[in-house]
Design an enzyme around this catalytic site. Structure first.
Site, PDB file in Angstrom:
ATOM      1  CD  GLU A   1      76.926  22.168   5.126  1.00 58.89           C
ATOM      2  OE1 GLU A   1      76.387  23.271   5.068  1.00 58.89           O
ATOM      3  OE2 GLU A   1      78.149  22.007   5.080  1.00 58.89           O
TER       4      GLU A   1
ATOM      5  CB  SER B   1      71.880  26.030  -2.349  1.00 55.55           C
ATOM      6  OG  SER B   1      73.059  25.835  -3.117  1.00 55.55           O
TER       7      SER B   1
END
Ligand SMILES: O=C(CO)COP(=O)(O)O
Length: 260
Positions: free
Chosen positions: A170, A216
């Site tokens: 991430e 996202s």
């Protein structure tokens, strides 16, 4: 055999007990027809919801995880949650080293390693999150940062623990309302670095560790991310917080995943 798709969501500090349980029950209903041999679904809600979630949700369909955990079983650690406390309520999975833990609350790689060891020793599926900051990316040192986070995070972890280890990539700059999603090419490049590092750490057995992309993820990019050869799953925040929308995202990603 087709590999399993891993797909989950971190609910962060959102949703009360009622809303979390309702969300999880709806998600189980929506996704009941999907074979759990083909998909591993997991949700990581806030601490105060865990006991109710564990009691009222059918965990053959969805694993439930904690967002953090102390490395000690008990002691003078005000505000912390022990592995024994999570065991007592029957939690399946523990997430360690989420970007917000590292960058908002200052956790270090050495602390993440202690937590990873404790989580594995207590038999939890252990999801270690790693990722570089925008600054580190700009300096061109993302691979070095990822290697460091993995080598310290998994220091002294025996190969026998591999069945319980998952990794989420991430990138810090990709997460949350101000984040920009990584391109599929960039994610693939970093996932390759991660997979190679897991081989360096664990030998051939390291290839069995699933590596998920998060940051996202949304209906516009999930399919192109999941078709990348080194992306084994997706880990999402905002785009998964309504069960019907998450169900659609899962199905679209699953179709794309099966085509690769
Ligand atoms: O932090 C995340 C998952 O742990 C990702 O959050 P978003 O999908 O909202 O960017």
């Amino acid at each position: 055999m087709q590999k399993k798709l891993y797909f989950g969501s971190n609910l962060k500090m959102y949703k009360n007990i009622h809303d979390t349980v309702e969300y999880l029950q709806n998600l189980v209903e929506y996704t009941r027809d999907l074979s759990r041999d083909e998909i591993e679904l997991f949700i990581i809600p806030s601490y105060t919801t865990l006991e109710s979630a564990a009691k009222h949700v059918d965990r053959t369909y969805v694993k439930i995880g904690a967002q953090n955990m102390c490395w000690e079983d008990e002691g003078q650690f005000t505000g912390e949650i022990s592995p024994l406390m999570l065991k007592e309520i029957g939690i399946d999975l523990v997430m360690i080293g989420h970007s917000e833990r590292r960058h908002v609350f200052g956790e270090t790689d050495i602390e993440e390693n202690k937590k990873v060891k404790a989580a594995l020793n207590h038999g939890f599926t252990t999801l270690l999150c790693i990722g570089e900051t925008a600054e580190e990316k700009n300096y061109g040192i993302s691979p070095e940062v990822l290697r460091t986070q993995l080598k310290i995070g998994f220091h002294d972890i025996p190969v026998s623990q591999i069945p319980n280890i998952w990794v989420a990539y991430e990138p810090v700059w990709s997460i949350g309302v101000n984040g920009t999603p990584a391109t599929a090419d960039y994610a693939e490049e970093m996932h390759k670095v991660i997979k190679q590092t897991l081989l360096d750490i664990f030998g051939d057995a390291g290839a069995d560790i699933p590596v998920l992309y998060g940051g996202s993820v949304n209906p516009g990019n999930a399919s192109e991310l999941i078709v990348q050869p080194s992306v084994d799953g997706l880990f999402t925040g905002r785009a998964a917080w309504q069960a019907d929308k998450f169900d659609k995202l899962i199905r679209d990603a699953k179709t794309a995943f099966e085509s690769k």
